[in-house]
Design an enzyme around this catalytic site. Structure first.
Site, PDB file in Angstrom:
ATOM      1  N   GLN A 132      15.614   8.419 -34.872  1.00  0.00           N
ATOM      2  CA  GLN A 132      14.324   9.108 -34.298  1.00  0.00           C
ATOM      3  C   GLN A 132      14.483  10.564 -34.032  1.00  0.00           C
ATOM      4  O   GLN A 132      15.515  11.145 -33.625  1.00  0.00           O
ATOM      5  CB  GLN A 132      13.865   8.178 -33.128  1.00  0.00           C
ATOM      6  CG  GLN A 132      13.801   6.918 -33.045  1.00  0.00           C
ATOM      7  CD  GLN A 132      13.288   6.275 -31.835  1.00  0.00           C
ATOM      8  OE1 GLN A 132      12.329   5.605 -31.861  1.00  0.00           O
ATOM      9  NE2 GLN A 132      14.141   6.304 -30.800  1.00  0.00           N
ATOM     10  N   LYS A 167      16.139  35.215 -30.700  1.00  0.00           N
ATOM     11  CA  LYS A 167      16.743  35.265 -29.141  1.00  0.00           C
ATOM     12  C   LYS A 167      15.929  35.892 -28.091  1.00  0.00           C
ATOM     13  O   LYS A 167      15.799  35.360 -27.105  1.00  0.00           O
ATOM     14  CB  LYS A 167      18.081  35.853 -29.215  1.00  0.00           C
ATOM     15  CG  LYS A 167      18.813  35.468 -27.975  1.00  0.00           C
ATOM     16  CD  LYS A 167      20.392  36.178 -27.872  1.00  0.00           C
ATOM     17  CE  LYS A 167      21.137  35.148 -28.856  1.00  0.00           C
ATOM     18  NZ  LYS A 167      21.425  33.785 -28.255  1.00  0.00           N
ATOM     19  N   TYR A 178     -36.053  29.382   3.684  1.00  0.00           N
ATOM     20  CA  TYR A 178     -34.903  29.756   3.927  1.00  0.00           C
ATOM     21  C   TYR A 178     -34.818  30.883   3.002  1.00  0.00           C
ATOM     22  O   TYR A 178     -35.302  30.991   1.715  1.00  0.00           O
ATOM     23  CB  TYR A 178     -33.725  28.826   3.781  1.00  0.00           C
ATOM     24  CG  TYR A 178     -32.306  29.524   3.350  1.00  0.00           C
ATOM     25  CD1 TYR A 178     -31.505  29.854   4.717  1.00  0.00           C
ATOM     26  CD2 TYR A 178     -31.856  29.769   2.225  1.00  0.00           C
ATOM     27  CE1 TYR A 178     -30.319  30.491   4.572  1.00  0.00           C
ATOM     28  CE2 TYR A 178     -30.533  30.217   2.138  1.00  0.00           C
ATOM     29  CZ  TYR A 178     -29.987  30.944   3.475  1.00  0.00           C
ATOM     30  OH  TYR A 178     -28.738  31.126   3.207  1.00  0.00           O
TER      31      TYR A 178
END
Length: 714
Positions: free
Chosen positions: A346, A454, A106
């Site tokens: 927690q 922001k 091949y």
């Protein structure tokens, strides 16, 4: 490996990777590779990445070596193992001999893929046609968009392809491999198309452009050491490749193109960075716990030992190491002891479960790393030339499924790291959750003209959204190709490319987040100094105004001082410090409340002007209003000039090397609305350093004392 238990190609040590009969399925080797800690493995990767030479023999190539050749350019040299020459020559000779005997193989005597029923005796012409028809990529020259594979990824592919072909199963001359290594060593990189491969049968289209340069095709181009565009003749001259362009012998074109090197090369680069980013995410999570005044018990070894997952156990142990002895943790413990019933028991999930979140992701990245390292040391073309058995084996090692699957998994892990990072960042900038830090981490004097991070939070949302989209798998989008011969294919390079995009976005997020954490560290420093100033001023005023009556006698209001100072301890500094004496802010309201409560308890004495606490309130407040604003501004100025009364706690912490690097070496500073410098300018500095690998050493310095084990359970 014990030579008595290995089967070779019968052509010397360079001809076979060896096949151990004691571990015929290779699971033992795979398990052995996962021993030890992830951190030690990453340290080893970094050490190997920095070595000046990569020696190729076909069996021991690592992702860090691929990354080094890809990005360090001429700083690293490639050397080919001379012991591999014999095996490579034997397979090449076998192809020529079988061709001469009329053996049908091949890609040597047949057509390709779905048209392999065609036959020819013109083996050289067949290879030339293979390269021509595979040159089907589009570069978009003359357009705004770029469709060229990055040079670093091409260099990675070249290295991996050499390593595969060195093993002597591919039927190609050693001289061709030497030529490719000369291109690498002289920093000459072929131009490959960005798209056009499904990584089965290998990365045919992009690899054909490397073959095109080697054979001198007119449409082939390369990029030179200084970025200049080179045609093949000039590329050969600069690389010192003598003898002119290669006339491909039977099988050689197929050997060059029929492999997974482009997908696995890029995957190697991606995983080198992903491993470092995984360690960085562990350290950033620990710093997050420090600045958020978190409870360190979330790292307790027993919790994680009971869960059994090694990635989680290691992540927790690394965070535990950073937090052990941290000055922030010690200070936070005192805060948690104050009014404990009025505070959450927690911390939120982004902090408390960060080891459980990161652990499995680190395991995935580590597993993918091992899978790709196996792939870059594999023989992955077709057919394979087995000289010892005198036959060509027709199989499918070109199927890049390990790449597609590993990259899909890695990308999902990277996206999940980004998701945790975004959750932590969102808590950090939100004054409802960040335990007293200012909204948006604003560091200026006037919060009405300072909106801090922001814009960064919006950018982080955009990064995270894109990252989550990229987490979708590539491998479930397979299309049947090449006349239904390639009806299943791995999409390995596509998945690698998408993972490279994901890693790049995670670096954007990591850079933004790290600057935010440094901002939080500095704000805690401001907080501590400002609180000390407020306490000192309140104490001073209390002693001056509340201790004595009008006639010099001791006054009942002298007993208020302790409660007044308790107010200062309990109230978030940034809730009032921009205008500390404002009647609408909590400090003055609660100080007055203390005095009123004491007055109400003063009984009959309150009716006497000389012993009335109510009568002291106005004088106390006026004195506070006179002194406090000046003292606060003086303290701010002292901090800004580096003369703070209380030093920055970060210097006592194991996380300090990372902070120091960002602040001192990169020259970033506290961001405020009063300054011209924008957040993006600071993020860019960190991102560039991260991309250049400059952050590796300070990151590792944070962990240099870790012994690879969690603290004992006491």
């Amino acid at each position: 490996m014990d030579s008595t238990t290995a089967i070779g190609n019968g052509v010397g040590s360079g001809g076979s990777p060896g096949f151990c009969l004691k571990d015929p399925l290779n699971w033992g080797v795979a398990a052995e590779a996962m021993k030890g800690s992830h951190l030690e493995e990453v340290k080893g990767m970094v050490e190997e990445f920095r070595k000046p030479v990569v020696r190729l023999g076909g069996e021991t190539l690592t992702i860090s070596q691929v990354a080094a050749i890809a990005v360090r350019g001429s700083e690293v040299a490639v050397e080919l193992s001379e012991s591999a020459r014999e095996g490579v020559k034997a397979s090449s000779d076998w192809v020529m001999e079988s061709m001469n005997k009329g053996t049908d193989s091949y890609g040597v005597t047949t057509g390709f893929g779905a048209t392999s029923h065609r036959r020819t005796k013109e083996g050289g012409a067949l290879q030339k046609e293979l390269i021509r028809f595979l040159n089907a990529g589009i570069f978009g020259n003359g357009t705004e968009s770029c469709h060229t594979l990055p040079q670093s990824a091409t260099r990675a592919a070249m290295l991996v392809r050499i390593n595969t072909l060195l093993q002597g199963y591919s039927g190609i001359r050693f001289e061709i491999l030497e030529a490719i290594s000369k291109f690498l060593n002289n920093n000459i990189t072929p131009c490959l198309p960005l798209r056009g491969t499904i990584t089965a049968s290998g990365d045919l289209v992009p690899l054909s452009y490397i073959a095109g340069l080697l054979t001198g095709r007119h449409n082939s181009k390369a990029v030179g050491p200084t970025g200049e565009i080179l045609h093949p003749k000039e590329a050969f001259r600069l690389a010192g490749v003598e003898g002119g362009f290669f006339e491909l012998q039977p099988k050689e074109g197929l050997a060059l193109v029929n492999g997974t090197a482009v997908g696995s090369g890029l995957a190697s680069m991606v995983l080198f960075e992903a491993n470092i980013l995984a360690v960085l995410s562990e350290v950033l999570s620990a710093i997050f716990a420090e600045v958020m005044q978190g409870k360190p018990e979330f790292t307790d070894h027993l919790t994680h030992k009971l869960k059994h997952h090694p990635g989680q156990i290691e992540a927790a142990a690394i965070m535990e190491h950073i937090l052990d002895g941290s000055s922030y943790v010690k200070a936070a413990q005192k805060l948690h002891e104050m009014d404990p019933l009025q505070k959450p028991k927690q911390d939120r999930y982004a902090l408390r479960t960060s080891p459980q979140w990161l652990g499995p992701l680190i395991e995935v990245i580590r597993s993918s790393t091992k899978s790709i390292e196996r792939e870059i040391n594999s023989v992955n073309d077709n057919p394979l030339i087995n000289v010892s058995r005198n036959k060509a084996l027709h199989g499918g090692n070109f199927q890049g499924t390990p790449i597609g699957v590993s990259m899909d998994n890695t990308r999902l892990a990277v996206a999940s790291i980004g998701k945790l990072m975004f959750a932590q960042f969102s808590e950090l900038v939100n004054d409802f959750y960040n335990n007293g830090l200012p909204s948006n981490l604003s560091g200026g004097r006037n919060p009405s003209l300072d909106y801090g991070f922001k814009g960064a939070e919006i950018a982080m949302a955009a990064y995270c959204s894109e990252l989550q989209f990229l987490a979708n798998p590539v491998t479930n989008h397979v299309q049947s190709a090449e006349q239904h011969n390639q009806d299943v294919n791995s999409l390995g390079l596509i998945s690698s490319r998408k993972t490279a995009e994901a890693v790049d976005i995670l670096k954007l997020m990591s850079s933004t987040y790290l600057v935010a954490l440094c901002q939080a560290v500095d704000l805690r420093h401001f907080e501590e100094n400002l609180r000390n100033t407020v306490k000192s001023t309140v104490s001073q005023v209390a002693k001056r105004v509340l201790t004595m009556g009008v006639n010099g006698e001791l006054h009942p209001s002298r007993f208020c001082e302790k409660d007044l100072l308790r107010v200062v301890d309990r109230e978030y500094i940034f809730a009032y410090i921009d205008d500390p004496c404002s009647a609408t802010y909590p400090l003055m309201q609660k100080l007055r409340q203390v005095l009123v409560e004491h007055a109400l308890k003063n009984g009959e004495s309150e009716k006497n002007l000389s012993t009335s606490i109510f009568q002291k309130i106005r004088a106390f407040e006026e004195e506070i209003k006179t002194l406090l604003p000046k003292e606060v501004e003086s303290t701010r100025a002292a901090i800004e000039n580096g003369n703070s009364a209380i030093p920055n706690r970060i210097k006592e912490c194991r996380s300090y090397p990372l902070y120091k690097f960002v602040r001192e070496e990169l020259g970033t500073e506290l961001l405020t609305g009063e300054k011209v410098r924008s957040p993006g300018e600071e993020f860019d500095k960190v991102f560039t350093a991260l991309c250049k690998g400059e952050m590796i050493d300070p990151l590792m310095d944070c962990l240099k004392e870790w012994n690879g084990a969690p603290l004992p359970i006491c």
